[in-house]
Design a protein around this motif. Structure first.
Motif: not given
Ligand code: FMN
Length: 376
Positions: A267-294
């Motif tokens: 929930a903490k990750v805010k993505l302005a770009n729509l395509t990136q947001r869709k990919l991010f949401n798909y990933f966490v909803q279907n796999f979960g997993g860990g976020i790395g980076g900035n």
């Protein structure tokens, strides 16, 4: 194909790949990552000259720079010559488990991974693939001066908790008995294994405390050679728990703490770009997993600063170091760490971002650029 060419080609193609249906995009990304890593492991990097900085001596080991890879990049002990030639301050292999593991496959995607380069974020659901400690503890390399060797390991999620801890202790002794290994990191923070979630640090300090005491009694207090051992926790760690955890680490004679691993605070990750947001949401909803980076930059700095200050004001009476992992990608990050009293930095997402930009000169581009000001 050279790994750098593959990495740059993937970056160039990524706006097109991201327009594909999410599942297909993640499948392509995950396969491309696996292929890229295989080529990187085989690649012979020429030695890069890094201007001399004040070598850091931590636990009696010389680190030529305060920056190294973080765990999970070289799971089966690949890549020492690569990062040592690139000028890294140290190397860490693993994370490994007692038993060999295939890692995760879900929705027909093996080792799901995605990098959202514009947002400087990576998402992974690899699931700890590794060849197992019996084989990996035989790890050996020709060490370069100033680039010591660490190894990351953890209790396997494939055993019940009691057996998993017994096996972890067995593994610790296997690495202890390998003189190539200069320090160990115990990973207590992997988000990719649902079976660990119920007793992870976030939910029960008691359980973690018991595990740390067990490691203290059965390994740390019985070490027969100088072998520093660090504990790695998640960047999702509650700040208020740090003093309690450090008290247990001091009691059990751990030599440091690494803060930390990927986050599952989606929930903490805010993505302005729509395509990136869709990919991010798909990933966490279907796999979960860990976020790395900035998005972990501030968190890792805050957590580490709290740990440094607590260790300073509650002197454990022996050498104890705080290591930062999460969002490290630039000299500014290293300087902030330095100012906060953090001893060493690790990078994963930032390593690949800098590799795409600077190739084998990734460490040099960060540290040589700063030669005149020479903050170390
Ligand atoms: C693909 C991938 C695999 C990882 N595997 C491990 C692992 O096996 N053990 C571990 O302790 N951390 C692992 N991590 C977490 C990193 O070591 C690091 O702590 C985290 O990504 C935060 O750093 P970063 O912001 O520089 O990426 C992995 C991260 C990624 C992206």
């Amino acid at each position: 194909m050279l790994p750098l060419a593959i990495a740059r080609l993937s970056l160039w193609l990524s706006p097109i790949i991201k327009l594909l249906p999410e599942k297909l995009a993640i499948k392509i990304y995950s396969s491309a990552r696996t292929y890229f890593m295989q080529q990187l492991y085989k690649y012979k990097a020429p030695p890069v000259t890094i201007n001399k900085y004040n070598i850091k001596i931590l636990w009696g080991l010389a680190f030529r720079l305060p920056l190294m890879n973080s765990a999970g990049m070289f799971k089966n002990g690949e890549g020492y010559d690569l990062v040592a030639n690139q000028g890294a301050g140290a190397y860490i292999g693993g994370t490994s488990t007692y038993n060999p593991r295939e890692g995760n496959t879900r929705l027909g995607i093996h080792h799901p991974f995605i990098s959202l380069a514009k947002s400087h974020i990576s998402l992974n659901y690899l699931g700890l693939p590794n060849l197992g400690d019996i084989q990996l503890s035989k790890f050996t390399v020709n060490k370069q001066d100033g680039c010591p060797v660490g190894w990351s390991l953890m209790r396997s999620p494939d055993y019940t908790s009691g057996i998993a801890m017994e096996k972890l202790i067995e593994s610790l002794w296997l690495y202890h008995d390998n003189p190539t290994i200069d320090f160990l990191e115990i990973n207590e923070s992997c988000p990719n294994l649902t079976s660990l979630k119920s007793d992870s640090i976030d939910n029960s300090l008691d359980t973690l405390e018991n595990r740390l005491l067990y490691i203290g009694q059965n390994f740390l207090s019985k070490r027969k050679r100088h072998l520093p051992v660090i504990l790695k926790l998640s960047n999702d760690l509650e700040q208020s728990l740090i003093p309690k955890i450090l008290d247990v680490l001091f009691l059990t004679k751990f030599d440091g703490i690494n803060l930390g691993n990927t986050s599952t605070n989606y929930a903490k990750v805010k993505l302005a770009n729509l395509t990136q947001r869709k990919l991010f949401n798909y990933f966490v909803q279907n796999f979960g997993g860990g976020i790395g980076g900035n998005c972990l930059k501030k968190t890792s700095l805050n957590l580490c600063s709290i740990a440094v200050n607590y260790a300073k004001s509650n002197n454990p009476g022996y050498e104890f170091h705080v290591i930062r992992s999460g969002g490290v990608s630039s000299i500014e990050d290293i300087i902030e760490s330095e100012n906060a009293g953090i001893s060493l930095n690790q990078w994963y997402t930032g390593y690949f971002e800098n590799y795409i930009k600077h190739g084998d000169a990734l460490y040099a581009s960060i540290f040589n650029f700063y030669k005149e000001k020479n903050p170390y």
